[in-house]
Scaffold this motif. Sequence first.
Motif, short mmCIF file in Angstrom:
data_model
loop_
_atom_site.label_atom_id
_atom_site.label_comp_id
_atom_site.label_asym_id
_atom_site.label_seq_id
_atom_site.Cartn_x
_atom_site.Cartn_y
_atom_site.Cartn_z
N LEU A 78 0.83 -1.20 0.00
CA LEU A 78 0.00 0.00 0.00
C LEU A 78 0.87 1.25 0.00
O LEU A 78 1.92 1.29 0.63
N PRO A 79 0.44 2.30 -0.69
CA PRO A 79 1.16 3.57 -0.62
C PRO A 79 0.90 4.25 0.72
O PRO A 79 -0.25 4.51 1.08
N LEU A 80 1.95 4.52 1.46
CA LEU A 80 1.82 5.18 2.75
C LEU A 80 2.43 6.57 2.68
O LEU A 80 3.49 6.76 2.09
N GLN A 81 1.74 7.54 3.29
CA GLN A 81 2.29 8.89 3.36
C GLN A 81 2.66 9.21 4.80
O GLN A 81 1.92 8.89 5.72
N GLN A 82 3.84 9.80 4.99
CA GLN A 82 4.25 10.20 6.33
C GLN A 82 3.62 11.53 6.66
O GLN A 82 3.81 12.52 5.95
N PHE B 119 2.54 7.08 9.70
CA PHE B 119 2.27 6.89 8.28
C PHE B 119 0.81 6.50 8.09
O PHE B 119 0.24 5.75 8.89
N VAL B 120 0.21 6.99 7.00
CA VAL B 120 -1.21 6.78 6.74
C VAL B 120 -1.43 6.30 5.31
O VAL B 120 -0.80 6.82 4.37
N TYR B 121 -2.31 5.31 5.19
CA TYR B 121 -2.87 4.95 3.87
C TYR B 121 -4.22 5.63 3.78
O TYR B 121 -5.09 5.42 4.65
N GLU B 122 -4.43 6.43 2.75
CA GLU B 122 -5.70 7.12 2.58
C GLU B 122 -6.57 6.36 1.58
O GLU B 122 -6.25 6.25 0.40
N GLY B 123 -7.67 5.81 2.08
CA GLY B 123 -8.59 5.08 1.23
C GLY B 123 -9.39 6.00 0.32
O GLY B 123 -9.37 7.23 0.48
N SER B 124 -10.09 5.41 -0.62
CA SER B 124 -10.95 6.19 -1.51
C SER B 124 -12.20 6.61 -0.74
O SER B 124 -12.90 5.76 -0.19
N PRO B 125 -12.53 7.89 -0.68
CA PRO B 125 -13.66 8.35 0.13
C PRO B 125 -15.01 8.14 -0.57
O PRO B 125 -15.75 9.08 -0.87
N VAL B 126 -15.31 6.87 -0.84
CA VAL B 126 -16.58 6.48 -1.47
C VAL B 126 -17.11 5.27 -0.73
O VAL B 126 -16.45 4.72 0.16
N GLN B 127 -18.31 4.81 -1.08
CA GLN B 127 -18.85 3.61 -0.46
C GLN B 127 -18.22 2.36 -1.08
O GLN B 127 -17.74 2.39 -2.22
N MET B 128 -18.23 1.26 -0.34
CA MET B 128 -17.56 0.04 -0.79
C MET B 128 -18.08 -0.44 -2.14
O MET B 128 -17.31 -0.92 -2.98
N ILE C 181 -11.60 1.53 1.11
CA ILE C 181 -12.09 2.89 1.31
C ILE C 181 -11.66 3.50 2.64
O ILE C 181 -11.76 4.71 2.83
N ALA C 182 -11.20 2.70 3.58
CA ALA C 182 -10.87 3.19 4.91
C ALA C 182 -9.44 3.69 5.00
O ALA C 182 -8.54 3.17 4.33
N ASN C 183 -9.23 4.67 5.84
CA ASN C 183 -7.88 5.11 6.16
C ASN C 183 -7.26 4.13 7.16
O ASN C 183 -7.92 3.70 8.12
N VAL D 1 -6.57 12.23 12.03
CA VAL D 1 -6.74 11.26 10.96
C VAL D 1 -8.16 10.71 11.05
O VAL D 1 -8.50 10.01 12.00
N PRO D 2 -9.03 11.06 10.08
CA PRO D 2 -10.39 10.54 10.11
C PRO D 2 -10.44 9.11 9.59
O PRO D 2 -9.45 8.59 9.06
N GLY D 3 -11.58 8.47 9.73
CA GLY D 3 -11.73 7.13 9.17
C GLY D 3 -11.78 7.13 7.66
O GLY D 3 -11.41 6.15 7.00
N HIS D 4 -12.24 8.26 7.09
CA HIS D 4 -12.34 8.42 5.64
C HIS D 4 -12.01 9.86 5.29
O HIS D 4 -12.39 10.79 6.00
N GLY D 5 -11.32 10.03 4.17
CA GLY D 5 -11.00 11.36 3.71
C GLY D 5 -9.63 11.83 4.18
O GLY D 5 -8.93 11.14 4.92
#
Length: 352
Positions: free
Chosen positions: A67-71, A77-86, A94-96, A275-279
């Motif tokens: 997974l791409p992780l951003q510091q 480090f965070v993986y940012e999921g796609s902010p859409v429904q599954m 979709i989850a962070n 860090v939210p769960g999404h977005g």
Amino acid sequence: MFQLILTACLAVSSAVCAPILLPAGEAASLDACKATAARISQAWLAERPTLTGGASTCLPVSDLPSLPLQQIAPGVFVYEGSPVQMEDTGDGRIANLAVVIGERSVAVIDSGVSRAQGQEFYAAIRGLTDLPVSHLILTHMHPDHVFGASVFREAGAQILGHAALPQALELRAQTYLDNIARLYPPATVLGTETVLAETTVEDRLEIDLGRRRLTLAAAPVAHTDNDLTVFDHETGTLFAGDLLFRDLTPILDGSLSGWLQWGDVPPDPMPRLVVPGHGPVAANWAQAVTPQQAFLKALEEETRAQIRDGIPMSSAVSQIVNRLEKMAEYWNAFPESAARNATAAYKELEWE
């Protein structure tokens, strides 16, 4: 660092196969990985009669999908999921997800929607550090956050969650797994299974990663009845799970009143990053919470108005959604999610 990769297939269909990363086979050298490959692969398959095994191989971490992780802060480090429904994705990612690296060990916050995503998350972490993964913290029960957990359990991580999480997840797990199997290709979810938290949090719990302290805090009933936050004292980063949504329309699966009350009370200490769960990651608490509170308060007001006017739920839901339509431009997947929220809010508020 070398990782053991087993090719596993469905016993009922040898055409459906996927690579399975087995953390128990992790080794510093290729020869050491190969020396235990057969034993570890056979032991893993023996516990899963629905799967059969093919060849196994040992690969360096650099050769694995990750997974791409951003510091976002030192050691965070965070993986940012796609902010859409599954259902609007091909894989449900979709989850962070997040990882916090201490001096002695690593803590992972949420694990993804499938074993495959958990494996790519684990490989990404191994690309950052060889420190052991000591903790996997599940912020709540929803499938996009919990179904990569088996990878981290096999890596030796202690699984933690809210005190209400084990029962909540156990009751829903088969439905969640069935939905994932319906939405995504079989190879995408092969090996995905339920892992329950073994250590639970009633109020607060602190964990030490080696000169790095995390505080886990159980929330009252809000987004769900099993929400947990994580605060990294070193960087002032709050991992809110799905208590906070950004871009993706918030989903009510607990208590609207409780969720609003939670959002009205600023955290102590005040976080420097959220860090939210999404977005996207928020630069401060106000940026993170203000849009969601506006949405939830509007949902509450419009629902109360329908109840006060004696409108039955069968008619009220569409009217609530219409009244909230002006907010749709700020939130993805709005119409369907707003209708679901209106139904849940009506059921809650009519019995106050």
